[in-house]
Write an enzyme that holds these catalytic residues in place. Structure first.
Site, PDB file in Angstrom:
ATOM      1  N   GLY A  11      -5.931  -3.039  -9.425  1.00 32.26           N
ATOM      2  CA  GLY A  11      -7.034  -2.942  -8.470  1.00 32.26           C
ATOM      3  C   GLY A  11      -7.965  -1.790  -8.811  1.00 32.26           C
ATOM      4  O   GLY A  11      -8.711  -1.302  -7.968  1.00 32.26           O
ATOM      5  N   SER A  14     -12.191  -1.138  -8.229  1.00 32.74           N
ATOM      6  CA  SER A  14     -12.915  -0.975  -6.961  1.00 32.74           C
ATOM      7  C   SER A  14     -12.188  -0.021  -6.020  1.00 32.74           C
ATOM      8  O   SER A  14     -10.965   0.165  -6.136  1.00 32.74           O
ATOM      9  CB  SER A  14     -13.042  -2.354  -6.297  1.00 32.74           C
ATOM     10  OG  SER A  14     -13.659  -2.274  -5.035  1.00 32.74           O
ATOM     11  N   TYR A 154      -0.798  -9.522   6.255  1.00 35.60           N
ATOM     12  CA  TYR A 154      -1.133  -8.196   5.710  1.00 35.60           C
ATOM     13  C   TYR A 154      -0.154  -7.141   6.233  1.00 35.60           C
ATOM     14  O   TYR A 154       0.392  -6.363   5.459  1.00 35.60           O
ATOM     15  CB  TYR A 154      -2.570  -7.838   6.110  1.00 35.60           C
ATOM     16  CG  TYR A 154      -3.093  -6.560   5.492  1.00 35.60           C
ATOM     17  CD1 TYR A 154      -3.603  -6.549   4.202  1.00 35.60           C
ATOM     18  CD2 TYR A 154      -3.080  -5.370   6.212  1.00 35.60           C
ATOM     19  CE1 TYR A 154      -4.098  -5.375   3.646  1.00 35.60           C
ATOM     20  CE2 TYR A 154      -3.568  -4.198   5.659  1.00 35.60           C
ATOM     21  CZ  TYR A 154      -4.085  -4.197   4.375  1.00 35.60           C
ATOM     22  OH  TYR A 154      -4.557  -3.031   3.821  1.00 35.60           O
ATOM     23  N   LYS A 158       2.541  -4.978   3.931  1.00 38.71           N
ATOM     24  CA  LYS A 158       2.512  -3.514   3.823  1.00 38.71           C
ATOM     25  C   LYS A 158       3.822  -2.896   4.320  1.00 38.71           C
ATOM     26  O   LYS A 158       4.321  -1.933   3.741  1.00 38.71           O
ATOM     27  CB  LYS A 158       1.305  -2.953   4.580  1.00 38.71           C
ATOM     28  CG  LYS A 158      -0.049  -3.418   4.017  1.00 38.71           C
ATOM     29  CD  LYS A 158      -0.210  -3.075   2.537  1.00 38.71           C
ATOM     30  CE  LYS A 158      -1.590  -3.397   2.001  1.00 38.71           C
ATOM     31  NZ  LYS A 158      -1.779  -2.985   0.602  1.00 38.71           N
ATOM     32  N   ILE A 187     -10.516   3.491   5.155  1.00 38.66           N
ATOM     33  CA  ILE A 187     -11.159   4.104   3.991  1.00 38.66           C
ATOM     34  C   ILE A 187     -12.384   3.262   3.624  1.00 38.66           C
ATOM     35  O   ILE A 187     -12.300   2.020   3.563  1.00 38.66           O
ATOM     36  CB  ILE A 187     -10.182   4.137   2.784  1.00 38.66           C
ATOM     37  CG1 ILE A 187      -8.838   4.788   3.175  1.00 38.66           C
ATOM     38  CG2 ILE A 187     -10.822   4.870   1.605  1.00 38.66           C
ATOM     39  CD1 ILE A 187      -8.881   6.246   3.568  1.00 38.66           C
TER      40      ILE A 187
END
Ligand code: NAI
Length: 250
Positions: A11, A14, A154, A158, A187
């Site tokens: 990743g 980006s 998601y 996580k 973020i």
């Protein structure tokens, strides 16, 4: 002495992954930038090499294709030298709540965020075991700790990363490989940008932080580089929350 071996960053084209690559390169370590976005990975590698005067390698890869990981590791080692670190920052999200879930949506999120993480570690195991001060960092989320009704896959991915971190730390610690997670709060990255476009959302996110702002990618890149360095030589099996105090008052 801090490790000088190269670090693979998924990743890395980006957002948080890119910032991790910048912070690691600023320590003088070579980086291999892996991303689904091949052009982005190549551009990031070129820009980081120029800015930090380190060897870099950009690779277009889908990290969920487990059978392609070994050749990606070989290509990265050939390009930037011995590999002694990994940051798994590649991630995705899908808005499928209960009532709208399907197998494909669930598997898509779980495969990128969670399944790829131990598969990457497995593909790099021999390299990490041979390196001095080897370390792995998974970019999880505060949503591995608290629920969000809109994104169960998601949240599960996580939370699952935190279990994988503890299990892998246990297995790999005797070999001198440390494994940790960072759990970012909000973020400012392209991933969050989609949500920030909704009126009122930025204000709400800022209000949840005791610092009254959202974070910048470099504020995750720096702790990731720390966890990969020998300054963190006794830290393993941990999930470090870097959220501007969101969970402090949740
Ligand atoms: P981003 O969208 O800016 O970057 C994610 C990168 O992962 C992209 O370059 C994308 O091409 C790459 N990627 C996606 N699927 C891939 C695959 N199958 N193979 C290879 N590369 C793939 O997003 P951001 O925000 O930088 O996210 C990075 C990580 O941080 C993610 O795991 C995300 O869940 C996590 N995170 C982000 C937060 C935020 O507020 N931005 C908060 C908490 C965690």
């Amino acid at each position: 002495m801090s490790p000088t071996s190269a670090v693979v960053i998924t990743g890395g084209a980006s957002g948080i992954g890119r910032a991790c690559a910048e912070s690691v390169a600023a320590q003088g370590r070579a980086v291999a930038v892996w991303d689904l976005n091949a052009d982005g990975a190549l551009a990031a590698a070129q820009e980081i090499a120029k800015a930090h005067n380190v060897a870099t390698f950009g690779l277009g890869i889908d990290v969920t294709k487990t059978n392609e990981l070994a050749s990606a590791v070989d290509a990265s080692r050939s390009a930037v030298g011995a590999l002694g670190g990994l940051v798994h920052a590649a991630g995705t999200v899908s808005n499928q709540s209960i009532g709208a879930l399907d197998d494909a949506g669930w598997d898509f999120v779980l495969n990128v965020n969670l399944r790829a993480f131990p598969m990457l570690v497995q593909a790099m195991h021999a390299d990490l075991a041979a390196a001095e001060g080897a370390a792995v960092v998974g970019i999880a989320s505060i949503e591995g700790w608290v629920g969000n009704a809109a994104i169960p896959a998601y949240c599960a991915s996580k939370a699952g990363m935190l279990g994988a971190v503890r299990s892998m730390a246990d297995k790999l610690g005797p070999e001198g490989i440390r494994v940790n997670a960072i759990c970012p709060g909000f973020i400012e990255t392209p991933m969050l940008g989609i949500t920030l476009d909704i009126p009122g959302v930025l204000d709400r996110f800022e209000e949840t932080s005791v610092l009254k702002r959202i974070g910048q990618p470099s504020e995750i890149g720096e702790p990731a580089a720390f966890l990969l360095s020998d300054k963190a030589s006794f830290i393993t099996g941990q999930s470090i929350i870097v959220d501007g105090g969101v969970l402090a008052t949740a």
